[in-house]
Design a protein around this motif. Structure first.
Motif, PDB file in Angstrom:
ATOM      1  N   LEU A   1      65.764   1.276 -53.948  1.00  0.00           N
ATOM      2  CA  LEU A   1      64.692   0.221 -53.759  1.00  0.00           C
ATOM      3  C   LEU A   1      64.321  -0.467 -55.288  1.00  0.00           C
ATOM      4  O   LEU A   1      64.387  -1.474 -55.661  1.00  0.00           O
ATOM      5  N   THR A   2      63.510   1.216 -54.745  1.00  0.00           N
ATOM      6  CA  THR A   2      61.854   0.578 -56.328  1.00  0.00           C
ATOM      7  C   THR A   2      63.454   0.147 -57.846  1.00  0.00           C
ATOM      8  O   THR A   2      62.932  -0.298 -58.572  1.00  0.00           O
ATOM      9  N   SER A   3      64.103   0.634 -57.854  1.00  0.00           N
ATOM     10  CA  SER A   3      65.144   1.422 -58.888  1.00  0.00           C
ATOM     11  C   SER A   3      66.011   0.129 -59.509  1.00  0.00           C
ATOM     12  O   SER A   3      66.826  -0.530 -59.917  1.00  0.00           O
ATOM     13  N   ASN A   4      66.061  -0.892 -58.312  1.00  0.00           N
ATOM     14  CA  ASN A   4      67.290  -1.730 -58.146  1.00  0.00           C
ATOM     15  C   ASN A   4      66.902  -3.088 -57.468  1.00  0.00           C
ATOM     16  O   ASN A   4      66.792  -3.208 -56.627  1.00  0.00           O
ATOM     17  N   ALA A   5      66.326  -3.852 -57.744  1.00  0.00           N
ATOM     18  CA  ALA A   5      66.110  -5.324 -57.955  1.00  0.00           C
ATOM     19  C   ALA A   5      67.136  -6.517 -56.690  1.00  0.00           C
ATOM     20  O   ALA A   5      66.705  -7.246 -56.702  1.00  0.00           O
ATOM     21  N   LYS A   6      68.148  -6.050 -56.725  1.00  0.00           N
ATOM     22  CA  LYS A   6      68.835  -7.242 -56.431  1.00  0.00           C
ATOM     23  C   LYS A   6      70.670  -6.284 -55.802  1.00  0.00           C
ATOM     24  O   LYS A   6      70.832  -4.742 -57.013  1.00  0.00           O
ATOM     25  N   ILE A   7      70.408  -6.281 -54.758  1.00  0.00           N
ATOM     26  CA  ILE A   7      71.202  -5.326 -54.474  1.00  0.00           C
ATOM     27  C   ILE A   7      72.291  -5.636 -53.196  1.00  0.00           C
ATOM     28  O   ILE A   7      71.548  -6.408 -51.983  1.00  0.00           O
ATOM     29  N   ASP A   8      73.529  -6.298 -53.023  1.00  0.00           N
ATOM     30  CA  ASP A   8      73.838  -6.808 -51.726  1.00  0.00           C
ATOM     31  C   ASP A   8      74.642  -6.882 -50.987  1.00  0.00           C
ATOM     32  O   ASP A   8      74.671  -7.190 -49.699  1.00  0.00           O
ATOM     33  N   ALA A   9      75.159  -4.663 -51.154  1.00  0.00           N
ATOM     34  CA  ALA A   9      75.630  -4.460 -50.067  1.00  0.00           C
ATOM     35  C   ALA A   9      75.025  -2.996 -50.049  1.00  0.00           C
ATOM     36  O   ALA A   9      75.134  -2.579 -51.703  1.00  0.00           O
ATOM     37  N   VAL A  10      75.435  -2.211 -48.757  1.00  0.00           N
ATOM     38  CA  VAL A  10      74.851  -1.193 -48.532  1.00  0.00           C
ATOM     39  C   VAL A  10      76.418  -0.109 -48.269  1.00  0.00           C
ATOM     40  O   VAL A  10      76.465  -0.182 -47.315  1.00  0.00           O
ATOM     41  N   TYR A  11      77.094   0.721 -49.079  1.00  0.00           N
ATOM     42  CA  TYR A  11      78.095   1.373 -48.485  1.00  0.00           C
ATOM     43  C   TYR A  11      77.327   3.123 -47.790  1.00  0.00           C
ATOM     44  O   TYR A  11      77.419   3.748 -48.682  1.00  0.00           O
ATOM     45  N   SER A  12      76.990   2.634 -46.514  1.00  0.00           N
ATOM     46  CA  SER A  12      76.284   3.933 -45.844  1.00  0.00           C
ATOM     47  C   SER A  12      77.878   4.631 -45.436  1.00  0.00           C
ATOM     48  O   SER A  12      77.966   4.598 -44.525  1.00  0.00           O
ATOM     49  N   MET A  13      77.327   6.480 -45.071  1.00  0.00           N
ATOM     50  CA  MET A  13      79.187   6.323 -44.517  1.00  0.00           C
ATOM     51  C   MET A  13      78.121   7.726 -42.825  1.00  0.00           C
ATOM     52  O   MET A  13      79.338   7.207 -42.117  1.00  0.00           O
ATOM     53  N   ASP A  14      77.627   6.700 -42.321  1.00  0.00           N
ATOM     54  CA  ASP A  14      77.161   7.798 -41.756  1.00  0.00           C
ATOM     55  C   ASP A  14      76.026   6.599 -40.449  1.00  0.00           C
ATOM     56  O   ASP A  14      75.079   5.889 -41.095  1.00  0.00           O
ATOM     57  N   ASP A  15      76.567   6.664 -39.316  1.00  0.00           N
ATOM     58  CA  ASP A  15      74.441   5.797 -38.611  1.00  0.00           C
ATOM     59  C   ASP A  15      73.262   6.234 -38.411  1.00  0.00           C
ATOM     60  O   ASP A  15      72.495   5.459 -39.285  1.00  0.00           O
ATOM     61  N   GLU A  16      73.139   7.628 -39.124  1.00  0.00           N
ATOM     62  CA  GLU A  16      71.846   8.335 -39.030  1.00  0.00           C
ATOM     63  C   GLU A  16      71.211   7.153 -40.503  1.00  0.00           C
ATOM     64  O   GLU A  16      70.019   7.331 -40.601  1.00  0.00           O
ATOM     65  N   THR A  17      72.302   8.135 -41.350  1.00  0.00           N
ATOM     66  CA  THR A  17      71.730   7.544 -42.078  1.00  0.00           C
ATOM     67  C   THR A  17      71.350   5.777 -42.891  1.00  0.00           C
ATOM     68  O   THR A  17      70.121   6.063 -43.631  1.00  0.00           O
ATOM     69  N   SER A  18      72.402   4.760 -42.550  1.00  0.00           N
ATOM     70  CA  SER A  18      71.927   3.672 -41.956  1.00  0.00           C
ATOM     71  C   SER A  18      70.437   3.638 -41.653  1.00  0.00           C
ATOM     72  O   SER A  18      70.110   2.235 -41.592  1.00  0.00           O
ATOM     73  N   ILE A  19      70.623   3.990 -40.177  1.00  0.00           N
ATOM     74  CA  ILE A  19      69.122   4.346 -39.545  1.00  0.00           C
ATOM     75  C   ILE A  19      67.477   3.703 -41.128  1.00  0.00           C
ATOM     76  O   ILE A  19      67.284   3.189 -40.630  1.00  0.00           O
ATOM     77  N   GLY A  20      67.893   4.690 -41.366  1.00  0.00           N
ATOM     78  CA  GLY A  20      66.832   5.279 -42.516  1.00  0.00           C
ATOM     79  C   GLY A  20      67.110   4.036 -43.514  1.00  0.00           C
ATOM     80  O   GLY A  20      65.630   3.434 -43.618  1.00  0.00           O
ATOM     81  N   VAL A  21      68.480   3.910 -43.843  1.00  0.00           N
ATOM     82  CA  VAL A  21      68.240   2.445 -45.194  1.00  0.00           C
ATOM     83  C   VAL A  21      67.341   1.193 -44.632  1.00  0.00           C
ATOM     84  O   VAL A  21      66.876   0.572 -45.120  1.00  0.00           O
TER      85      VAL A  21
END
Length: 332
Positions: free
Chosen positions: A224-244
């Protein structure tokens, strides 16, 4: 005269036993049966099949659920199966445990070989005549069977979902997990190939992480600190996504509209309707599929014909249908 009577009497006595032997009126008595002093032997019960189960040590809720479901299924088959379950933290430890199971006499192994380096020991087991059914992970071993979710299709569905929600242009962060071998490779392939077809102008930025919420939080905070604009996140795992999602919340970011996942975690399902500003998605990849791997191992030992690879179709869960997948008894 007396002499004649004596002769007749003698003849009479001589003929009596002969007539008795030839007749059918006099029953011949047989000795009464006496009960045996030792009970009849019970037929020997068929020996149970020996199935070994190899799973990673618990580093992740989904992995814990795999071991849970595998052991439960083995217990359900206790009239046919004797089992041992081993958990390990790396390929070397799993290899040693595989050797232990072979020494125990395992006729089949259900393995979840989450690390690289398991190809050689698994091939050696197969060459010794042991049936090996891999759960989830595809490895290069001749004669190995496999039960898996459709990892590549999970990537396909993730790409379709993101395009459906944000359109064909934008910036997507893809979180891959190289340490998970074919799981990450196939999910990445499905996602990248599909995006190239349906949204070739989409910008995809790839970062490495792990299948834990702690790594998802730490790594995505940096992203997040290195990307000012993100539209979507392709995460492959539910637990990773909870952290996201936690990282997004802590950073106060409102630009991200979609976060995907994978696995089938109850905690993640419950978050879906609570987040109205972000579409939270999971490609259902239930750890209970491992039961099918145990079933396959038993079918093979019983001489039944099975497919070498069984792929479980992908199901998409989001806020619209999450309530249909809630299960309070689920360990994951």
């Amino acid at each position: 005269m007396k002499k004649l009577v004596g002769i007749v009497l003698a003849l009479s006595l001589l003929l009596t036993p002969l007539l008795s032997a030839c007749g059918t009126k006099t029953p011949v008595e047989t000795p009464a049966e006496t009960p045996s002093e030792t009970p009849a032997e019970t037929p020997t019960e068929k020996e149970k099949f020996k199935i070994g189960i190899l799973a990673p040590a618990v580093t992740h809720g989904w992995v814990a659920a795999v071991a849970y479901h595998a052991e439960n299924r083995a217990k359900e088959l206790s009239d046919k199966v004797e089992y041992q379950i081993q958990t390990s933290t790396n390929a070397e430890e799993m290899t040693a445990q595989l050797d232990d199971l072979l020494t125990w006499g395992a006729e089949a192994i259900v393995a979840f070989p989450q690390w690289e380096g398991m190809e050689v020991p698994i091939q050696a087991a197969i060459d010794k005549g042991v049936t090996v059914v891999n759960f989830d992970i595809a490895i290069d071993a001749k004669g190995v069977y496999r039960v898996s979710g459709d990892n590549e299709d999970m990537g396909v569905q993730g790409a379709n979902y993101i395009v459906e929600k944000i359109g064909k242009t934008g910036t997507v962060v893809m979180l891959e997990v190289p340490t998970s071998g074919s799981v990450s490779e196939l999910r990445k392939k499905g996602f990248v190939d599909t995006m190239a077809k349906i949204a070739p102008d989409m910008v995809i930025k790839t970062y490495a992480t792990k299948f834990t919420r702690e790594d998802g939080l730490k790594d995505f905070a940096d992203i997040l600190t290195s990307n000012a604009k993100i539209d979507a996140v392709y995460s492959m795992d539910d637990e990773t996504s909870i952290g996201v999602l936690q990282a997004i919340k802590e950073a106060g970011r409102t630009d991200i509209k979609v976060v995907t996942g994978g696995g089938g975690m109850q905690e993640y399902f419950k978050m879906m309707p609570e987040n109205k500003d972000i579409w939270i998605q999971s490609a259902l990849y239930s750890p209970a599929m491992v039961k099918d791997a145990v079933n396959m191992a038993l079918d093979i030992l019983e001489g039944k014909k099975v497919d070498e690879v069984v792929i479980i179709p992908t199901t998409i869960v989001d806020r619209d249908n999450a309530k249909d997948y809630l299960d309070e008894k689920s360990p994951y």
